[in-house]
Design a protein around this motif. Structure first.
Motif, PDB file in Angstrom:
ATOM      1  N   TYR A 196       0.897  -1.342  -0.127  1.00 66.00           N
ATOM      2  CA  TYR A 196       0.397  -0.443  -0.096  1.00 66.00           C
ATOM      3  C   TYR A 196       0.536   1.159  -0.140  1.00 66.00           C
ATOM      4  O   TYR A 196       1.089   1.797   1.066  1.00 66.00           O
ATOM      5  CB  TYR A 196      -0.831   0.005   1.102  1.00 66.00           C
ATOM      6  CG  TYR A 196      -1.760  -1.309   0.907  1.00 66.00           C
ATOM      7  CD1 TYR A 196      -2.686  -1.255   0.603  1.00 66.00           C
ATOM      8  CD2 TYR A 196      -1.683  -2.400   2.244  1.00 66.00           C
ATOM      9  CE1 TYR A 196      -4.219  -2.198   1.121  1.00 66.00           C
ATOM     10  CE2 TYR A 196      -2.979  -3.500   2.098  1.00 66.00           C
ATOM     11  CZ  TYR A 196      -3.763  -3.147   1.426  1.00 66.00           C
ATOM     12  OH  TYR A 196      -4.583  -4.623   1.226  1.00 66.00           O
ATOM     13  N   ASN A 226      -2.911  -2.793   6.159  1.00 65.07           N
ATOM     14  CA  ASN A 226      -3.857  -2.172   6.017  1.00 65.07           C
ATOM     15  C   ASN A 226      -4.661  -2.048   7.046  1.00 65.07           C
ATOM     16  O   ASN A 226      -5.635  -2.219   6.905  1.00 65.07           O
ATOM     17  CB  ASN A 226      -4.659  -1.702   4.471  1.00 65.07           C
ATOM     18  CG  ASN A 226      -5.102  -0.436   3.834  1.00 65.07           C
ATOM     19  OD1 ASN A 226      -4.377   0.986   4.364  1.00 65.07           O
ATOM     20  ND2 ASN A 226      -5.964   0.095   3.511  1.00 65.07           N
ATOM     21  N   ASP A 262      -7.988   2.435  -0.367  1.00 65.11           N
ATOM     22  CA  ASP A 262      -6.156   1.731  -0.939  1.00 65.11           C
ATOM     23  C   ASP A 262      -6.261   0.305  -1.405  1.00 65.11           C
ATOM     24  O   ASP A 262      -7.282  -0.154  -1.195  1.00 65.11           O
ATOM     25  CB  ASP A 262      -5.954   2.052   0.957  1.00 65.11           C
ATOM     26  CG  ASP A 262      -5.771   3.025   1.221  1.00 65.11           C
ATOM     27  OD1 ASP A 262      -6.160   3.858   1.110  1.00 65.11           O
ATOM     28  OD2 ASP A 262      -6.630   3.341   2.710  1.00 65.11           O
ATOM     29  N   ARG A 265      -3.763  -2.585  -2.984  1.00 65.64           N
ATOM     30  CA  ARG A 265      -2.358  -3.576  -2.958  1.00 65.64           C
ATOM     31  C   ARG A 265      -2.133  -2.734  -4.074  1.00 65.64           C
ATOM     32  O   ARG A 265      -2.758  -3.537  -5.618  1.00 65.64           O
ATOM     33  CB  ARG A 265      -1.717  -4.063  -2.594  1.00 65.64           C
ATOM     34  CG  ARG A 265      -2.609  -5.294  -1.014  1.00 65.64           C
ATOM     35  CD  ARG A 265      -2.088  -6.277  -1.418  1.00 65.64           C
ATOM     36  NE  ARG A 265      -2.351  -6.500   0.907  1.00 65.64           N
ATOM     37  CZ  ARG A 265      -1.158  -6.885   1.605  1.00 65.64           C
ATOM     38  NH1 ARG A 265      -0.029  -5.776   0.824  1.00 65.64           N
ATOM     39  NH2 ARG A 265      -1.160  -7.044   2.699  1.00 65.64           N
TER      40      ARG A 265
END
Length: 499
Positions: free
Chosen positions: A118, A129, A253, A255
């Protein structure tokens, strides 16, 4: 298990001792180099025996360096341990600066794998996260834990977990002691693994929320929420609303592929044995070198477990300013011991001794190998955040909970934790346990993430490649044992007066 034809290892041909890889009995012949040594005493795995006669008062060497002084005549083949060797450490030292050789310590680089992480607004990269709940004071620690249990319902596609980190401090502290608590919490709130942070205060504590927020940059505060319990009619409802708001922010958010340069690696050892310095610690050092060579960060701490081996790190200081800073931190920590009436050599622990470590010098010489061969680019105080790519030395004690917390506060996103005897402990960030011996890995599969015993069977290069593959998987989301066991906690260094 090690190769059955190899019964003992000598790190360097000039060392005075070798380490048993299996139980050795009196009268047994053991090959050391191109000769054989007749064992005199029973020697347990991980323990040492003399490879030649050592006179009383002589320096005893392992890792090409002194690990203590013989207190009596030690014959060839005799068990070498705390009954016949003592530390030579005393107190503060003066150190002479010698500029680091430009080609003395760097391993060649190479292509390294990336991982899925992230990317944060400040350019840092998280490997989780999560929402972290940090109490400003112990009085509201249980409130934080209740909120974390409620927050489990928020875990899903974009929230990897909601975790509360209780502690007993934040009030009745003075001066530097209080400042240390404030700094640790403010730095934890900036860890890249925390996609959102809820700081819960009481209202009347010494460690006021405003003190913590003042140490958090404005761009990071967009992901921080606060609750002052005494100011809320329903503090639990206010906490729930804050968690929901953070979860909404984290929905953006995802990856993304990043290079190994995005990894911030902490290195740590605990429950060490004499094999730690032969397998797990040098293996971790290889990984630290891979990360720093790729442009990432590695952070080494446990200052008291550098005593007797600090010269190896000082010789790698990038410049005189870093050298002077490291000598200051080492001597300051020695003075901390002496001012409390304790010897600087009050280590190794009973478990370390049972595992074959005789003196603090021996423990330290094995421990500093976790830092690999990279140049030391920075030295930072307890509670501060690492900012430079390369190897940073962090001021913190050897205590496992305190030092792993200090690493997380320094911004590391993954900690490699070597152990010869095992521990379930975890920190706020994934804490990979690297067993120094295969017996521990087999006995504690629920604790151990990687068996460094393969160094003895497959070689260091193969072990490093396998461990790096495992690290990439963990950085991309695969849970560690401490995460599966929900072993996450913090420890704050208490150094001053309590009112």
């Amino acid at each position: 298990m090690p190769d059955p034809d190899i019964m003992a290892l000598q790190v360097d041909r000039d060392d005075d001792v070798a380490v048993a890889l299996m139980p050795l009995a009196p009268g047994q012949m053991v090959a050391i180099g191109n000769r054989e040594v007749a064992i005199v005493d029973a020697v347990a795995p991980g323990h040492k025996f003399a490879v030649h006669d050592i006179s009383a008062g002589s320096v005893v060497r392992r890792y090409r360096a002194p690990i203590g002084v013989a207190t009596q005549m030690i014959g060839v083949g005799a068990h070498v341990h705390s009954h016949n060797v003592q530390t030579a450490l005393r107190g503060e030292l003066a150190y002479d600066y010698v500029a680091k050789s430009a080609d003395a310590v760097e391993r060649p680089g190479g292509g390294q794998p990336g991982f899925m992480g992230y990317t944060r607004q400040d350019g840092s990269v998280g490997i989780r996260n999560e929402i972290w709940i940090l109490p400003s004071v112990g009085c509201v620690g249980r409130l934080g834990e209740r909120l974390a249990r409620w927050g489990e319902a928020l875990v899903g596609a974009h929230v990897d977990g909601v975790h509360a980190f209780n502690h007993p401090f934040g009030c009745s502290q003075l001066g530097h002691d209080l400042e240390g608590t404030t700094a640790i919490l403010a730095s934890l709130a900036q860890n890249p693994n925390a996609g959102g942070v809820l700081i819960v205060g009481l209202g009347c504590e010494s460690n006021q929320l405003d003190l913590i927020l003042a140490q958090i940059p404005l761009e990071r505060r967009a992901r921080v929420r606060t609750v002052r319990a005494q100011s809320e009619q329903d503090e639990f409802a206010a906490g729930k609303a804050a968690l929901e708001a953070l979860a909404d922010l984290m929905a953006q958010d995802v990856r993304q592929p990043v290079s190994l340069s995005g990894l911030r690696l902490g290195v740590k050892c605990g429950g060490s044995d004499a094999m730690s310095g032969l397998t797990a610690n040098p293996l971790i050092g290889r990984i630290a070198d891979a990360v720093t060579q790729a442009g990432g960060m590695a952070v080494l701490t446990e200052i008291p477990e550098m005593f007797g081996a600090e010269q190896l790190l000082l010789a790698r200081a990038e410049n005189k300013a870093v050298f002077d800073r490291l000598t200051q931190v080492v001597n300051r920590f020695k003075r901390y011991f002496l001012d409390h009436g304790e010897p600087v050599s009050e280590n190794p622990s009973p478990g370390n001794i049972a595992g074959g470590i005789t003196t603090l010098e021996e423990k330290s010489l094995g421990a500093v190998q976790k830092g690999g061969l990279a140049s030391v680019v920075d030295v930072i105080d307890y509670g501060h955040i690492a900012t430079r790519h390369g190897l940073t030395i962090l001021e913190a004690p050897g205590n496992d909970a305190v030092s792993t917390t200090a690493l997380a506060a320094a911004g590391v996103t993954l900690t490699l934790f070597s152990t010869g005897r095992g521990t379930p402990l975890g920190s706020p960030v994934p804490t990979m346990k690297i067993a120094s011996n295969s017996a521990l890995a087999a006995a504690k599969p629920g604790w151990i993430d990687f068996d460094a015993g393969m160094v003895l069977t497959d070689g260091m290069d193969a072990a490093a490649e396998a461990l790096l593959d495992r690290i990439v998987a963990v950085a991309s989301g695969e849970p560690t044992c401490n995460e599966r066991n929900d072993e996450r906690s913090i420890g704050i260094w208490k150094r001053g007066v309590t009112l």
